[in-house]
Design an enzyme around this catalytic site. Structure first.
Site, PDB file in Angstrom:
ATOM      1  N   ASN A  14       3.465   2.766  -1.936  1.00 20.10           N
ATOM      2  CA  ASN A  14       4.129   3.438  -3.026  1.00 20.10           C
ATOM      3  C   ASN A  14       3.294   3.037  -4.195  1.00 20.10           C
ATOM      4  O   ASN A  14       2.606   2.191  -4.454  1.00 20.10           O
ATOM      5  CB  ASN A  14       5.615   3.069  -3.173  1.00 20.10           C
ATOM      6  CG  ASN A  14       6.654   3.284  -2.266  1.00 20.10           C
ATOM      7  OD1 ASN A  14       6.868   4.497  -2.080  1.00 20.10           O
ATOM      8  ND2 ASN A  14       6.890   2.292  -1.584  1.00 20.10           N
ATOM      9  N   GLY A  15       3.471   4.186  -5.408  1.00 20.00           N
ATOM     10  CA  GLY A  15       2.969   3.950  -6.607  1.00 20.00           C
ATOM     11  C   GLY A  15       1.427   3.449  -6.775  1.00 20.00           C
ATOM     12  O   GLY A  15       0.680   4.146  -6.213  1.00 20.00           O
ATOM     13  N   TYR A  16       1.088   2.492  -7.476  1.00 19.67           N
ATOM     14  CA  TYR A  16      -0.197   2.053  -7.739  1.00 19.67           C
ATOM     15  C   TYR A  16      -0.832   1.519  -6.334  1.00 19.67           C
ATOM     16  O   TYR A  16      -2.000   1.796  -6.232  1.00 19.67           O
ATOM     17  CB  TYR A  16      -0.317   0.746  -8.787  1.00 19.67           C
ATOM     18  CG  TYR A  16      -0.225   1.385 -10.245  1.00 19.67           C
ATOM     19  CD1 TYR A  16      -0.747   2.008 -10.698  1.00 19.67           C
ATOM     20  CD2 TYR A  16       1.048   0.802 -10.894  1.00 19.67           C
ATOM     21  CE1 TYR A  16      -0.457   2.755 -12.088  1.00 19.67           C
ATOM     22  CE2 TYR A  16       1.219   1.164 -12.435  1.00 19.67           C
ATOM     23  CZ  TYR A  16       0.517   2.153 -13.067  1.00 19.67           C
ATOM     24  OH  TYR A  16       0.524   2.730 -14.162  1.00 19.67           O
ATOM     25  N   LYS A  76       4.684 -12.920 -14.234  1.00 20.03           N
ATOM     26  CA  LYS A  76       3.425 -12.243 -14.638  1.00 20.03           C
ATOM     27  C   LYS A  76       2.608 -13.277 -15.131  1.00 20.03           C
ATOM     28  O   LYS A  76       1.245 -13.137 -15.126  1.00 20.03           O
ATOM     29  CB  LYS A  76       3.411 -10.902 -15.624  1.00 20.03           C
ATOM     30  CG  LYS A  76       4.454  -9.773 -15.009  1.00 20.03           C
ATOM     31  CD  LYS A  76       3.818  -9.548 -13.645  1.00 20.03           C
ATOM     32  CE  LYS A  76       4.503  -8.228 -13.116  1.00 20.03           C
ATOM     33  NZ  LYS A  76       4.049  -7.884 -11.726  1.00 20.03           N
ATOM     34  N   THR A 118       8.691   4.101 -11.537  1.00 19.03           N
ATOM     35  CA  THR A 118       8.537   3.481 -10.280  1.00 19.03           C
ATOM     36  C   THR A 118      10.019   3.196  -9.675  1.00 19.03           C
ATOM     37  O   THR A 118      10.997   3.551 -10.481  1.00 19.03           O
ATOM     38  CB  THR A 118       7.838   2.133 -10.062  1.00 19.03           C
ATOM     39  OG1 THR A 118       8.574   1.423 -11.031  1.00 19.03           O
ATOM     40  CG2 THR A 118       6.502   2.260 -10.638  1.00 19.03           C
ATOM     41  N   TYR A 165      11.540  -8.176 -20.657  1.00 16.31           N
ATOM     42  CA  TYR A 165      10.247  -7.733 -19.924  1.00 16.31           C
ATOM     43  C   TYR A 165       9.499  -8.998 -20.156  1.00 16.31           C
ATOM     44  O   TYR A 165       9.285 -10.227 -19.489  1.00 16.31           O
ATOM     45  CB  TYR A 165       9.714  -6.641 -19.944  1.00 16.31           C
ATOM     46  CG  TYR A 165       8.678  -6.477 -18.684  1.00 16.31           C
ATOM     47  CD1 TYR A 165       9.424  -5.472 -17.700  1.00 16.31           C
ATOM     48  CD2 TYR A 165       7.459  -6.596 -18.639  1.00 16.31           C
ATOM     49  CE1 TYR A 165       8.450  -4.884 -16.570  1.00 16.31           C
ATOM     50  CE2 TYR A 165       6.689  -6.356 -17.573  1.00 16.31           C
ATOM     51  CZ  TYR A 165       7.344  -5.575 -16.547  1.00 16.31           C
ATOM     52  OH  TYR A 165       6.689  -5.316 -15.460  1.00 16.31           O
ATOM     53  N   LEU A 202       4.920   3.351 -16.041  1.00 16.65           N
ATOM     54  CA  LEU A 202       5.111   4.659 -15.183  1.00 16.65           C
ATOM     55  C   LEU A 202       6.593   4.510 -14.390  1.00 16.65           C
ATOM     56  O   LEU A 202       7.188   3.475 -14.286  1.00 16.65           O
ATOM     57  CB  LEU A 202       4.198   5.047 -14.057  1.00 16.65           C
ATOM     58  CG  LEU A 202       3.079   5.210 -14.775  1.00 16.65           C
ATOM     59  CD1 LEU A 202       1.701   5.297 -13.699  1.00 16.65           C
ATOM     60  CD2 LEU A 202       2.996   6.763 -15.567  1.00 16.65           C
ATOM     61  N   CYS A 250       0.831  -1.280   0.041  1.00 15.68           N
ATOM     62  CA  CYS A 250       0.125   0.133   0.007  1.00 15.68           C
ATOM     63  C   CYS A 250       0.789   1.381  -0.168  1.00 15.68           C
ATOM     64  O   CYS A 250       0.115   2.471  -0.068  1.00 15.68           O
ATOM     65  CB  CYS A 250      -0.835  -0.034   1.106  1.00 15.68           C
ATOM     66  SG  CYS A 250       0.165   0.178   2.785  1.00 15.68           S
TER      67      CYS A 250
END
Length: 397
Positions: free
Chosen positions: A52-54, A251, A284, A242, A282, A50
């Site tokens: 940082n970032g998204y 992922k 990060t 990636y 973005l 919770c």
């Protein structure tokens, strides 16, 4: 003494308390103006990761957009005499203080999200938050936004370490130092089978499944519960390091876990649904150190800002809540893989064509005019509490 950013190899080693606090306040003000409570909005929200970032944006949107009681979990370092705390430490502190001022229920835990002990403590915190808010102890929204380089498996106690590497062959490319605009060639050797496995264990979906199981066993889920985890796909130019690399394998496992959660829980009416949201690229703390990604992002920012469609974390998650998770018609729009696509503006054909063309012409001589390196640098520093407007960095902290 005043605090100045300490940056080494695109990694910031410290954080500024007042800057982090102001950054959180700025995001809160954006949400207050752009996200309003709707029918079916969540009342109890759990955000794992919770700070940082998204993840931070997800919590801010839930609390200050929907007036939800929130429980947040992250693993942060407190400040000491020799060094500052982590940015997330100050972000969490600022969120809790602003939530208290606004009369919102907010409980923040600091601990290893992978451990059974932390899961148990978080479960108790959810029950406590529900009691304080005067609502049933049922989680309406569970956001899994964890980012960690290591994970200790609670089943066998083995410590796994992730690796950002290609698979099947080495990767060579041009990377950008965002602090000074210099370029360097990078070469990354292919991952071993052990490194692939370890990365999946750390960054895949296994822990997300364990969280769902733990919450369900305590009766904290309901047919209204929505669960979402975040991922990134990106352009083909980044796939070698990636999507087709070790991170991509992790992922893929996150999406496997999503399908399994829907089979085991959604299909049986135990929760309302589980989704992986594909978000925009973005700045990060991790994206700054992945080879070639800083160059791509600086070109992307230039293109999207010129087109008037650029978004940061808080804008992305506001749109995710408003137009996807809690859309007016109650339907969560997805692609043919059941994924939410908030990267839709980034992946537009015209955007990608413009970015691809720009990446071909960028040189050390024109990097400051042909890319938005200054925007990347600002976002990078801002994520650590630096370069935030209306903060006096000459004051002692």
């Amino acid at each position: 003494m005043s605090i100045k950013p300490m940056v080494r190899n695109n990694i910031c080693l410290n954080a500024h308390p007042a800057g982090c606090e102001q950054n959180v306040k700025n995001q809160i003000e954006y949400v207050k103006k752009n996200l309003k409570a709707v029918d079916g909005a969540p009342k109890i929200v759990l955000v794992v990761g919770c700070s940082n970032g998204y993840g931070l944006a997800s919590r801010i949107c839930a609390g200050f957009g929907y007036n939800a009681a929130t429980v947040g979990l992250s693993f942060e370092n407190e400040p000491s005499e020799k060094r500052s705390g982590t940015p997330g430490y100050y972000n969490n502190k600022a969120f809790d203080e602003e939530a208290q001022k606004a009369g919102l229920v907010s409980i923040t835990l600091n601990g290893d999200a992978y451990s059974n002990e932390t899961k148990a403590a978080t479960i108790q915190a959810v029950k406590q938050a529900a009691q304080k808010a005067g609502v049933p102890a049922k989680i309406d929204l569970f956001v899994y936004s964890l980012a960690s380089p290591v994970r200790t498996d609670p089943k066998d106690g083995v410590l796994y370490k992730s690796a950002i590497k290609p698979i099947g062959g080495s990767f060579s490319g041009k990377t950008l130092n965002v602090m000074d605009g210099t370029f360097s060639a990078t070469n990354v050797e292919p991952a071993t089978e052990e490194e692939i496995l370890n990365t999946v264990k750390v960054m895949g979906g296994e822990d997300w499944e364990l969280w769902i199981e733990a919450l369900e066993s305590e009766g904290l889920l309901s047919p209204q519960t929505k669960a979402v985890a975040y991922t990134y796909i990106g352009p083909e130019s980044s796939w070698a390091i990636y999507k087709n690399g070790t991170i991509g394998k992790a992922k893929e496992d996150l999406e496997r876990a999503c399908r399994q959660i829907n089979e085991n829980f959604t299909a049986k009416g135990k929760i309302g649904g589980s989704w992986v949201s594909v978000n925009k690229a973005l700045v990060t703390r991790s994206s700054a150190v992945i080879p070639t990604i800083p160059l791509y992002i600086t070109c992307l920012f230039k293109v999207m800002k010129d087109m008037g469609i650029h978004e940061g974390c808080i804008e992305q998650i506001t749109r995710l809540y408003r137009e996807r998770l809690y859309a007016a018609d109650g339907v969560v729009p997805v692609d043919n893989e059941n994924r939410i696509r908030i990267d839709d503006w980034e992946m537009r054909d015209d955007v990608q064509k413009a970015v691809e063309d720009r990446m071909k012409i960028v040189t050390p001589e024109n990097v400051f005019t042909e890319t938005d390196i200054e925007g990347f640098k600002h976002d990078f520093l801002e994520a650590h509490g630096f370069d935030v407007a209306n903060v006096d960095y000459n004051l002692d902290n």
